[in-house]
Motif scaffolding. Structure first.
Motif, PDB file in Angstrom:
ATOM      1  N   HIS A 165       0.848  -1.199   0.000  1.00 35.82           N
ATOM      2  CA  HIS A 165       0.000   0.000   0.000  1.00 35.82           C
ATOM      3  C   HIS A 165       0.882   1.247   0.000  1.00 35.82           C
ATOM      4  N   ARG A 166       0.610   2.164  -0.945  1.00 39.19           N
ATOM      5  CA  ARG A 166       1.396   3.407  -1.009  1.00 39.19           C
ATOM      6  C   ARG A 166       0.819   4.387   0.002  1.00 39.19           C
ATOM      7  N   VAL A 167       1.618   4.774   0.968  1.00 40.40           N
ATOM      8  CA  VAL A 167       1.114   5.678   2.011  1.00 40.40           C
ATOM      9  C   VAL A 167       1.455   7.137   1.714  1.00 40.40           C
ATOM     10  N   GLU A 168       2.376   7.354   0.796  1.00 42.16           N
ATOM     11  CA  GLU A 168       2.800   8.723   0.530  1.00 42.16           C
ATOM     12  C   GLU A 168       3.244   8.826  -0.925  1.00 42.16           C
ATOM     13  N   GLY A 169       2.938   9.959  -1.555  1.00 37.15           N
ATOM     14  CA  GLY A 169       3.379  10.141  -2.940  1.00 37.15           C
ATOM     15  C   GLY A 169       2.197  10.267  -3.878  1.00 37.15           C
ATOM     16  N   GLY A 170       2.494  10.338  -5.162  1.00 34.46           N
ATOM     17  CA  GLY A 170       1.458  10.582  -6.159  1.00 34.46           C
ATOM     18  C   GLY A 170       0.879   9.294  -6.699  1.00 34.46           C
ATOM     19  N   ASP A 171       0.402   9.376  -7.968  1.00 35.93           N
ATOM     20  CA  ASP A 171      -0.198   8.169  -8.530  1.00 35.93           C
ATOM     21  C   ASP A 171       0.550   7.678  -9.761  1.00 35.93           C
ATOM     22  N   ASP A 172       1.875   7.952  -9.809  1.00 37.96           N
ATOM     23  CA  ASP A 172       2.678   7.347 -10.875  1.00 37.96           C
ATOM     24  C   ASP A 172       2.702   5.839 -10.671  1.00 37.96           C
ATOM     25  N   HIS A 173       2.682   5.102 -11.793  1.00 40.84           N
ATOM     26  CA  HIS A 173       2.695   3.636 -11.670  1.00 40.84           C
ATOM     27  C   HIS A 173       3.928   3.168 -10.907  1.00 40.84           C
ATOM     28  N   VAL A 174       5.070   3.730 -11.280  1.00 45.66           N
ATOM     29  CA  VAL A 174       6.309   3.364 -10.606  1.00 45.66           C
ATOM     30  C   VAL A 174       6.755   4.532  -9.742  1.00 45.66           C
ATOM     31  N   GLN A 175       6.903   4.287  -8.472  1.00 49.56           N
ATOM     32  CA  GLN A 175       7.470   5.287  -7.573  1.00 49.56           C
ATOM     33  C   GLN A 175       8.407   4.539  -6.645  1.00 49.56           C
TER      34      GLN A 175
END
Ligand code: ADP
Ligand code: MG
Length: 203
Positions: A165-175
């Motif tokens: 789960h991404r808790v921080e950052g944008g919605d780029d596929h790869v981060q």
């Protein structure tokens, strides 16, 4: 006709092994463990990672429990074969971490190396942060002789976690990120978090 003639053994006998699961599930640890055992068997081992995984500022592969091993960072899947061909001694074992970042060409590359007798071990995320199959992973999982699915520990429930789960950052596929950007969750907390974020974004 003898059994041998019907089913002649593969002349060289390479294989593909896939280690998969969410972030923090121990994929890199397991990959490094298999590498160490191959080295004990005096086999030549080559460790590859995609150039875009620049988390540690070096070409090292580093696990979340701080084990590290120097690696060759390559941009494209074809560069893996180019690198292997440039070596004086062809490796018995080729290991690729973060394999989900390569495009579909990596599936052919892994199959060609295995057909040529190399033991190919790859590790990668099965799902992206939205719970969708990640890049070449479905095909690699289908082609592999051996698949190991690992689980992390869910940061909310302590149960086995299958989702990143991404808790921080944008919605780029790869981060690219670690514990500051992602947490491992089991199914219910993951679904709750995704629904909550969906409503928040709509509000
Ligand atoms: P992966 O390559 O799958 O992201 P690593 O092999 O780099 O995983 O790291 C696994 C290590 O991460 C574990 O041995 C443990 O020390 C640490 N870790 C941190 N958070 C978690 C978590 N939520 N679940 C399991 N291990 C975790
Ligand atoms: Mg890893």
């Amino acid at each position: 006709m003898t059994a041998y003639e019907r089913h002649p053994p593969h002349p060289v006998g390479g294989t593909i092994e896939v280690i998969t699961g969410p972030m923090f599930s121990g994929k890199t640890e397991e990959l490094l463990r298999r590498m160490r055992r191959a080295a004990i068997a005096k086999q030549a081992v080559c460790l590859i990672k995609p150039l875009r995984d620049d988390r540690h500022g070096t070409t090292d592969v580093v696990s979340h429990d701080a084990r590290r091993q120097s690696a060759i960072a390559v941009e494209r899947a074809e560069d893996i074969e180019r690198h292997i061909d440039s070596l004086d001694r062809r490796p018995e074992v080729v290991v690729v971490d973060e394999v989900q970042f390569f495009d579909l060409e990596v599936v052919d590359v892994c199959n060609r190396m295995a057909d040529a007798g190399i033991r190919v071990i790859v590790a990668g995320l099965d799902l992206d942060y939205l719970g969708r199959p990640f890049g070449p992973m479905p095909l690699l999982l289908a082609h592999a002789e051996y698949v190991t699915k690992l689980h992390a520990i869910c940061s909310r429930t302590g149960r086995p976690a299958h989702f990143s789960h991404r808790v921080e950052g944008g919605d780029d596929h790869v981060q690219i990120g670690g514990a500051e950007s992602y947490e491992a969750l089991s199914r219910d907390p993951y679904n709750e978090a995704v629904v909550r974020e969906h409503h928040r974004d709509e509000a």
